[in-house]
Write an enzyme that holds these catalytic residues in place. Structure first.
Site, PDB file in Angstrom:
ATOM      1  N   GLY A  10      13.155 -16.121  -5.410  1.00 14.31           N
ATOM      2  CA  GLY A  10      14.082 -17.199  -5.736  1.00 14.31           C
ATOM      3  C   GLY A  10      13.518 -18.524  -5.255  1.00 14.31           C
ATOM      4  N   SER A  12      13.805 -22.247  -4.848  1.00 12.22           N
ATOM      5  CA  SER A  12      14.865 -23.259  -4.857  1.00 12.22           C
ATOM      6  C   SER A  12      14.326 -24.664  -5.039  1.00 12.22           C
ATOM      7  CB  SER A  12      15.635 -23.193  -3.540  1.00 12.22           C
ATOM      8  OG  SER A  12      14.781 -23.550  -2.462  1.00 12.22           O
ATOM      9  N   GLY A  13      13.013 -24.822  -4.894  1.00 10.14           N
ATOM     10  CA  GLY A  13      12.426 -26.150  -4.864  1.00 10.14           C
ATOM     11  C   GLY A  13      12.245 -26.643  -3.444  1.00 10.14           C
ATOM     12  N   GLY A  14      12.493 -25.755  -2.470  1.00  4.23           N
ATOM     13  CA  GLY A  14      12.341 -26.087  -1.062  1.00  4.23           C
ATOM     14  C   GLY A  14      11.135 -25.422  -0.432  1.00  4.23           C
ATOM     15  N   ASP A  16      10.858 -23.299   2.305  1.00  5.93           N
ATOM     16  CA  ASP A  16      10.939 -21.910   2.754  1.00  5.93           C
ATOM     17  C   ASP A  16      10.647 -20.918   1.628  1.00  5.93           C
ATOM     18  OD1 ASP A  16      11.686 -22.855   5.279  1.00  5.93           O
ATOM     19  OD2 ASP A  16      13.796 -22.884   4.713  1.00  5.93           O
ATOM     20  N   SER A  17      11.286 -21.115   0.488  1.00  8.57           N
ATOM     21  CA  SER A  17      11.065 -20.188  -0.626  1.00  8.57           C
ATOM     22  C   SER A  17       9.658 -20.332  -1.189  1.00  8.57           C
ATOM     23  CB  SER A  17      12.103 -20.408  -1.729  1.00  8.57           C
ATOM     24  OG  SER A  17      12.037 -21.715  -2.255  1.00  8.57           O
ATOM     25  N   CYS A  99      28.087 -16.916  -1.861  1.00  6.23           N
ATOM     26  CA  CYS A  99      26.951 -17.257  -2.722  1.00  6.23           C
ATOM     27  C   CYS A  99      25.861 -16.202  -2.594  1.00  6.23           C
ATOM     28  CB  CYS A  99      26.407 -18.631  -2.346  1.00  6.23           C
ATOM     29  SG  CYS A  99      24.961 -19.138  -3.298  1.00  6.23           S
ATOM     30  N   GLY A 123      13.873 -17.196   0.792  1.00  7.23           N
ATOM     31  CA  GLY A 123      13.348 -17.894   1.958  1.00  7.23           C
ATOM     32  C   GLY A 123      14.276 -17.839   3.153  1.00  7.23           C
ATOM     33  N   CYS A 194      26.956 -25.075  -0.471  1.00  5.32           N
ATOM     34  CA  CYS A 194      26.050 -24.869  -1.591  1.00  5.32           C
ATOM     35  C   CYS A 194      26.288 -25.763  -2.799  1.00  5.32           C
ATOM     36  CB  CYS A 194      26.026 -23.397  -1.994  1.00  5.32           C
ATOM     37  SG  CYS A 194      27.570 -22.519  -1.801  1.00  5.32           S
TER      38      CYS A 194
END
Length: 352
Positions: A10, A12-14, A16-17, A99, A123, A194
């Site tokens: 997944g 997310s655009g961050g 960690d992921s 979520c 992440g 979220c």
């Protein structure tokens, strides 16, 4: 698990992921990046398109396939509507838990299985430790540990899930992203509920229900101030309302009760607590390890709370009653109570 396994990450655009995907690829897995598109209300400006673009940039940099999972309906029906209905019922919801349950480890997991993935990965700062069966443990970075929000994972969901950043601290994750040239390595962490981002809860709920100002009462029932609307407050809250007393020596006031019918809240300078020997009833429980009556656990009823000791008085598949063995801060109905043995998170339930 084999290193040829297909893992849907997944993205997310961050950071960690992104590092989660990087680590899996470097370990030899077949990695697919997936952006999970969620619902947002029409009156909110949403940056999902820029987040998806960041996720696409990461996938391109890592040279992995990229897909989009449309989870709008699941998000709207099982997270947003739950959030609104819980506040209307006088409870304090935890949308991040829902979520994870309904979207990331629900709709996204279903999406991955339809594409014949062997695992999904996120992440999250939490550890999967495989003993006789996979166990969920606290993340190594105690300041970022997210196992509290993952308590609802069933054994089947946990067995299908990987947490590649589990054994690292945030600073190390950022440095790893920089070393790998990941384009969003310096991106700030996302904050807030979220689907709400930084919007005020009162502003969000006011689009769905009338929220009116009311009075703050003391323990004797006397009016001592004003508030913005009883349903938006939670037990133990110490801000967001006005106390009439004007004094440099005035201490903080805490919400100790609320009455939606009368639109009042009660506040006291004494912080509300759940006393030793007090009981907690949990419903909608998920316990990956079946506890015995009399067995003791550390429990956590808020994300940043220091865990306290409790023992099992009663337990079934759907309900558990706990007795506190030490004093704890007061609990809010609707919040999550999570059970631990050391770092091992065995599950939890909703405080009712």
């Amino acid at each position: 698990m084999t290193k040829k396994a297909k893992v849907f990450v997944g993205l997310s655009g961050g950071v960690d992921s992104s590092v989660a995907a990087l680590r899996l690829k470097n370990a030899g897995f077949e990695v697919v990046g997936v952006f999970i598109k969620v619902w947002h209300p029409e009156f909110l400006v949403c940056n999902w398109e820029s987040e998806r673009l960041d996720a696409m940039r990461v996938a391109a940099h890592l040279d992995i396939p990229f897909l989009t999972c449309d989870a709008e309906a699941a998000y709207r029906d099982y997270v947003a509507k739950y959030f609104i209905s819980e506040y209307l019922a006088g409870r304090t919801p935890n949308p991040d838990v829902m979520c994870n349950k309904e979207v990331k480890f629900g709709e996204f997991m279903k999406f991955a299985k339809e594409y014949q993935a062997d695992f999904i990965a996120t992440g999250h700062y939490a550890r999967r430790i495989d003993n006789e069966s996979p166990e969920l443990h606290r993340g190594v970075d105690s300041s970022k540990d997210q196992s509290y929000f993952l308590w609802s994972l069933t054994q089947k969901q946990l067995s299908f899930s990987l947490f590649p950043v589990e054994n690292s601290k945030k600073l190390a994750i950022r440095e790893e992203a920089k070393q790998a040239g990941i384009p969003i390595a310096d991106k700030k962490d996302s904050q807030g509920v979220c689907f709400l981002g930084h919007i005020d809860i009162k502003d969000f709920l006011s689009h769905y229900v009338d929220i009116n100002e009311g009075v703050v009462l003391n323990e004797a029932g006397e009016v001592i101030g004003t508030h913005q609307g009883a349903l938006i407050y939670t037990i133990g809250q110490r801000h967001g309302f006005n106390i009439n007393e004007v004094s440099d020596k005035r201490t903080a006031y805490f919400v100790t009760a609320k009455n939606l019918a009368d639109n009042t809240i009660t506040a006291s300078p004494t912080k509300p607590v759940l006393v030793k020997q007090g009981e907690l009833k949990l419903t909608n429980t998920v316990l990956r390890k079946r506890p015995e009556v009399g067995e003791e656990f550390l429990i956590q009823t808020r994300y940043r709370q220091n865990p306290v000791l409790a023992k099992i008085l009663f337990t079934t598949e759907a309900e558990t009653v706990l007795q506190l063995l030490e004093e704890s801060e007061a609990v809010a109905l609707g919040q999550s109570c999570v059970l631990y043995q050391g770092s091992h998170c065995i599950g939890g339930g909703i405080i009712s």
